[in-house]
Enzyme design. Structure first.
Site, PDB file in Angstrom:
ATOM      1  N   GLU A   1       0.820  -6.829  -9.816  1.00  0.00           N
ATOM      2  CA  GLU A   1       0.235  -7.693  -8.779  1.00  0.00           C
ATOM      3  C   GLU A   1      -0.965  -8.498  -9.269  1.00  0.00           C
ATOM      4  O   GLU A   1      -1.160  -9.643  -8.840  1.00  0.00           O
ATOM      5  CB  GLU A   1      -0.156  -6.857  -7.545  1.00  0.00           C
TER       6      GLU A   1
ATOM      7  N   HIS B   1       7.349   6.191   1.488  1.00  0.00           N
ATOM      8  CA  HIS B   1       7.859   4.864   1.102  1.00  0.00           C
ATOM      9  C   HIS B   1       9.346   4.999   0.788  1.00  0.00           C
ATOM     10  O   HIS B   1       9.802   6.039   0.336  1.00  0.00           O
ATOM     11  CB  HIS B   1       7.083   4.388  -0.138  1.00  0.00           C
TER      12      HIS B   1
ATOM     13  N   ARG C   1       3.425   1.060  -8.363  1.00  0.00           N
ATOM     14  CA  ARG C   1       4.242   1.218  -9.568  1.00  0.00           C
ATOM     15  C   ARG C   1       3.505   1.976 -10.661  1.00  0.00           C
ATOM     16  O   ARG C   1       4.090   2.812 -11.344  1.00  0.00           O
ATOM     17  CB  ARG C   1       4.673  -0.153 -10.108  1.00  0.00           C
TER      18      ARG C   1
ATOM     19  N   HIS D   1       2.726   4.467  -3.212  1.00  0.00           N
ATOM     20  CA  HIS D   1       3.881   3.711  -3.707  1.00  0.00           C
ATOM     21  C   HIS D   1       3.620   2.911  -4.975  1.00  0.00           C
ATOM     22  O   HIS D   1       4.561   2.409  -5.593  1.00  0.00           O
ATOM     23  CB  HIS D   1       4.396   2.739  -2.633  1.00  0.00           C
TER      24      HIS D   1
ATOM     25  N   GLU E   1      -4.484 -15.001   1.396  1.00  0.00           N
ATOM     26  CA  GLU E   1      -5.077 -13.816   0.715  1.00  0.00           C
ATOM     27  C   GLU E   1      -5.256 -14.119  -0.776  1.00  0.00           C
ATOM     28  O   GLU E   1      -4.872 -13.340  -1.662  1.00  0.00           O
ATOM     29  CB  GLU E   1      -4.253 -12.542   0.910  1.00  0.00           C
TER      30      GLU E   1
ATOM     31  N   ASP F   1       0.606 -10.969  -3.401  1.00  0.00           N
ATOM     32  CA  ASP F   1       0.760 -10.841  -4.849  1.00  0.00           C
ATOM     33  C   ASP F   1       2.045 -10.173  -5.299  1.00  0.00           C
ATOM     34  O   ASP F   1       2.104  -9.619  -6.401  1.00  0.00           O
ATOM     35  CB  ASP F   1      -0.441 -10.037  -5.378  1.00  0.00           C
TER      36      ASP F   1
HETATM   37  C1  UD1 Z   1       6.526  -3.853  -3.765  1.00  0.00           C
HETATM   38  C2  UD1 Z   1       5.500  -4.849  -4.321  1.00  0.00           C
HETATM   39  C3  UD1 Z   1       4.081  -4.315  -4.089  1.00  0.00           C
HETATM   40  C4  UD1 Z   1       3.851  -3.933  -2.643  1.00  0.00           C
HETATM   41  C5  UD1 Z   1       4.936  -2.983  -2.183  1.00  0.00           C
HETATM   42  C6  UD1 Z   1       4.756  -2.711  -0.716  1.00  0.00           C
HETATM   43  C7  UD1 Z   1       6.085  -6.141  -6.302  1.00  0.00           C
HETATM   44  C8  UD1 Z   1       6.030  -6.200  -7.775  1.00  0.00           C
HETATM   45  N1  UD1 Z   1       5.658  -5.001  -5.750  1.00  0.00           N
HETATM   46  O1  UD1 Z   1       6.444  -2.621  -4.490  1.00  0.00           O
HETATM   47  O2  UD1 Z   1       3.150  -5.307  -4.468  1.00  0.00           O
HETATM   48  O3  UD1 Z   1       2.590  -3.298  -2.551  1.00  0.00           O
HETATM   49  O4  UD1 Z   1       6.228  -3.564  -2.408  1.00  0.00           O
HETATM   50  O5  UD1 Z   1       5.434  -1.588  -0.285  1.00  0.00           O
HETATM   51  O6  UD1 Z   1       6.506  -7.089  -5.697  1.00  0.00           O
HETATM   52  N2  UD1 Z   1      13.335   0.237  -0.886  1.00  0.00           N
HETATM   53  C9  UD1 Z   1      14.289   0.428   0.101  1.00  0.00           C
HETATM   54  N3  UD1 Z   1      14.081  -0.179   1.314  1.00  0.00           N
HETATM   55  C10 UD1 Z   1      12.992  -0.930   1.588  1.00  0.00           C
HETATM   56  C11 UD1 Z   1      12.028  -1.126   0.581  1.00  0.00           C
HETATM   57  C12 UD1 Z   1      12.217  -0.541  -0.651  1.00  0.00           C
HETATM   58  O7  UD1 Z   1      15.265   1.131  -0.089  1.00  0.00           O
HETATM   59  O8  UD1 Z   1      12.879  -1.441   2.704  1.00  0.00           O
HETATM   60  C13 UD1 Z   1      13.534   0.877  -2.198  1.00  0.00           C
HETATM   61  C14 UD1 Z   1      14.622   0.180  -3.036  1.00  0.00           C
HETATM   62  O9  UD1 Z   1      15.327   1.154  -3.730  1.00  0.00           O
HETATM   63  C15 UD1 Z   1      13.771  -0.670  -3.997  1.00  0.00           C
HETATM   64  C16 UD1 Z   1      12.570   0.239  -4.206  1.00  0.00           C
HETATM   65  O10 UD1 Z   1      12.330   0.835  -2.940  1.00  0.00           O
HETATM   66  O11 UD1 Z   1      14.466  -0.955  -5.186  1.00  0.00           O
HETATM   67  C17 UD1 Z   1      11.332  -0.434  -4.718  1.00  0.00           C
HETATM   68  O12 UD1 Z   1      11.058  -1.640  -3.977  1.00  0.00           O
HETATM   69  P1  UD1 Z   1      10.147  -2.773  -4.645  1.00  0.00           P
HETATM   70  O13 UD1 Z   1       9.944  -3.926  -3.743  1.00  0.00           O
HETATM   71  O14 UD1 Z   1      10.713  -3.099  -5.996  1.00  0.00           O
HETATM   72  O15 UD1 Z   1       8.797  -1.976  -4.739  1.00  0.00           O
HETATM   73  P2  UD1 Z   1       7.504  -2.168  -5.589  1.00  0.00           P
HETATM   74  O16 UD1 Z   1       7.650  -3.260  -6.603  1.00  0.00           O
HETATM   75  O17 UD1 Z   1       7.085  -0.859  -6.088  1.00  0.00           O
HETATM   76  N1  UDP Z   2       2.489   0.605   7.098  1.00  0.00           N
HETATM   77  C1  UDP Z   2       3.386   0.732   8.154  1.00  0.00           C
HETATM   78  N2  UDP Z   2       4.126   1.880   8.244  1.00  0.00           N
HETATM   79  C2  UDP Z   2       4.010   2.899   7.346  1.00  0.00           C
HETATM   80  C3  UDP Z   2       3.105   2.748   6.272  1.00  0.00           C
HETATM   81  C4  UDP Z   2       2.361   1.585   6.178  1.00  0.00           C
HETATM   82  O1  UDP Z   2       3.509  -0.170   8.993  1.00  0.00           O
HETATM   83  O2  UDP Z   2       4.716   3.901   7.482  1.00  0.00           O
HETATM   84  C5  UDP Z   2       1.714  -0.643   6.980  1.00  0.00           C
HETATM   85  C6  UDP Z   2       0.219  -0.494   6.829  1.00  0.00           C
HETATM   86  O3  UDP Z   2      -0.421  -0.457   8.092  1.00  0.00           O
HETATM   87  C7  UDP Z   2      -0.181  -1.702   6.005  1.00  0.00           C
HETATM   88  C8  UDP Z   2       1.061  -1.990   5.178  1.00  0.00           C
HETATM   89  O4  UDP Z   2       2.131  -1.263   5.773  1.00  0.00           O
HETATM   90  O5  UDP Z   2      -0.412  -2.850   6.821  1.00  0.00           O
HETATM   91  C9  UDP Z   2       0.853  -1.554   3.763  1.00  0.00           C
HETATM   92  O6  UDP Z   2       2.050  -1.595   3.084  1.00  0.00           O
HETATM   93  P1  UDP Z   2       2.204  -0.966   1.644  1.00  0.00           P
HETATM   94  O7  UDP Z   2       1.254   0.171   1.486  1.00  0.00           O
HETATM   95  O8  UDP Z   2       3.658  -0.699   1.468  1.00  0.00           O
HETATM   96  O9  UDP Z   2       1.831  -2.178   0.682  1.00  0.00           O
HETATM   97  P2  UDP Z   2       0.445  -2.726   0.079  1.00  0.00           P
HETATM   98  O10 UDP Z   2      -0.469  -3.005   1.193  1.00  0.00           O
HETATM   99  O11 UDP Z   2      -0.065  -1.684  -0.858  1.00  0.00           O
HETATM  100  O12 UDP Z   2       0.851  -3.949  -0.670  1.00  0.00           O
END
Ligand code: UD1
Ligand code: UDP
Length: 380
Positions: free
Chosen positions: A140, A250, A219, A217, A126, A104
């Site tokens: 989501e 995160h 939003r 994490h 899913e 999602d």
């Molecule tokens: C996104 C997804 C959410 C999912 C989550 C998993 C959407 C709308 N949201 O969260 O569904 O549960 O990812 O974690 O698609 N960043 C890094 N390196 C990384 C990842 C993130 O630096 O490897 C930082 C960046 O500054 C980025 C910020 O985190 O801009 C937020 O990342 P983003 O994918 O926008 O996060 P969410 O939307 O909160």
């Molecule tokens: N996870 C991981 N390392 C971490 C934290 C989480 O591999 O340090 C894994 C966790 O086992 C799960 C997934 O990341 O499978 C969840 O990711 P996240 O919480 O970012 O996203 P969501 O599931 O809420 O979309």
């Protein structure tokens, strides 16, 4: 790899962008690679960069196409616009027979729209999760409803998700209940020997210390809710000096800014970088209580018999709540403190929640996905 395959073999383009998608599509990519009929084309948007790469590395997956679109401070519309435009170009170049997306995220919603607009069948892994609140999780819940409207095949993890899809008007014959591929990934990860690299955690067992694993994490929790979570962590660490709190932070800087300043001077709170998936699964297994707003962890921890306190008001994953292993507690500091304290102080309350339940699958969901893809594409 996949691009050199025979053009007669139907091509399934798997698109993903974030850590949780990567974990849940990895078993499907592996099953597609082993399949004699279908050819996978692995496309990452890299909505996440480091956290995505970490998963691909563990599962030994090298994407065929990497759109590398993550930006710090990225916005939902910024990501969505880039995904639709850039995936459209990949569709034009590679002409897949189907596009598989998982979950999602904005990557999923954008890629599904791009494929739908090109009349390429979308397979949604899913499918059918619903919280019932369009604003939670945000965005989501909206993303998954949009994808449900345009997908050809809906791979639902449970009967509950199947019912949600039927209630949204999805034809019964397009829904397949296959379990959740996260359990395939989890089985693979826990069976793989992995060392826990954080010394405090390795030592905690022999020292008889309880471990509270925290991840956050969402939003809708950014800002005040996240500050409340940090405050509760501080209070718990102070009230229970023997407790070890482990916080894999995160990568989102907004998450870190709200929590880190509140816990950085505490010896019994260990903040670490995102842990690679293999080690993380062992970390859940080593923990006593999980405190999280994550979706995936609500599915994994129950399977390992760990009580999960969910930092949200609602969930699209009611199955483990019904089984008693997951409890929704919201984000008020006092509530977090009282719920964690209860599990630490009351052995019966702990035992009542610490039951291994497997509502999300038997670890064979990826194979079922590939069988269904074969049926869909057998005539193409
Ligand atoms: C996104 C997804 C959410 C999912 C989550 C998993 C959407 C709308 N949201 O969260 O569904 O549960 O990812 O974690 O698609 N960043 C890094 N390196 C990384 C990842 C993130 O630096 O490897 C930082 C960046 O500054 C980025 C910020 O985190 O801009 C937020 O990342 P983003 O994918 O926008 O996060 P969410 O939307 O909160
Ligand atoms: N996870 C991981 N390392 C971490 C934290 C989480 O591999 O340090 C894994 C966790 O086992 C799960 C997934 O990341 O499978 C969840 O990711 P996240 O919480 O970012 O996203 P969501 O599931 O809420 O979309």
């Amino acid at each position: 790899m996949s691009t050199s395959a025979s053009p007669q073999r139907p091509k399934v383009m798997v698109v993903y962008g974030t850590r949780p998608e990567a974990i849940k599509v990895a078993p499907v990519i592996k099953a597609l690679e082993a399949d004699e009929t279908l050819t996978p084309l692995v496309v990452v948007t890299a909505q996440h960069r480091e956290m995505l790469d970490q998963v691909n590395e563990v599962f030994d997956i090298v994407p065929d196409v990497d759109l590398n679109l993550m930006a710090h401070g990225q916005t939902l519309n910024g990501i969505a616009g880039s995904v639709i435009t850039m995936i459209d170009a990949v569709l034009e170049e590679h002409q897949p027979d189907a596009v598989l997306v998982q979950g999602d995220t904005t990557t999923v919603m954008g890629a599904a729209i791009a494929a739908f607009n090109r009349e390429i069948p979308v397979v949604h892994l899913e499918a059918g999760l619903r919280s019932g609140d369009i604003n939670s999780p945000f965005p989501e819940e909206a993303n998954r409803k949009i994808v449900s409207q345009i997908a050809r095949i809906h791979l639902a993890p449970t009967m509950v998700s199947r019912q949600n899809l039927l209630a949204d008007g999805v034809p019964d014959e397009n829904i397949h209940v296959i379990g959740n591929t996260v359990i395939d990934a989890l089985h693979w990860a826990v069976e793989r020997p992995t060392e826990i690299t954080v010394p405090e955690i390795s030592a905690s067992h022999s020292e008889g210390r309880s471990v509270l694993l925290v991840t956050t994490h969402r939003r809708e929790n950014l800002g005040e809710n996240m500050v409340n979570i940090g405050r509760a962590m501080r209070q718990l660490a102070t009230s229970y000096p023997e407790l070890l709190i482990v916080w894999p932070a995160h990568k989102n800087p907004k998450v870190r800014a709200s929590i880190a300043p509140q816990i950085e001077d505490l010896d019994n709170v260990v903040s670490i970088e995102p842990v690679e998936y293999g080690e993380f699964s062992h970390l859940i297994a080593r923990s006593d209580i999980v405190l999280t707003d994550s979706g995936g962890i609500q599915e994994e921890a129950p399977s390992l018999g760990k009580p999960v306190l969910v930092l949200r008001e609602n969930t699209e994953r009611p199955e483990a709540v019904d089984a008693g292993t997951v409890k929704l507690i919201g984000t008020a500091s006092d509530k977090i403190i009282s719920e964690v304290s209860r599990l630490l102080d009351d052995k019966k309350a702990y035992r009542d929640m610490a039951n291994a339940v497997n509502p999300y699958g038997d670890g064979h969901s990826a194979g079922r996905s590939v069988d269904i893809l074969n049926d869909l594409l057998s005539d193409s």
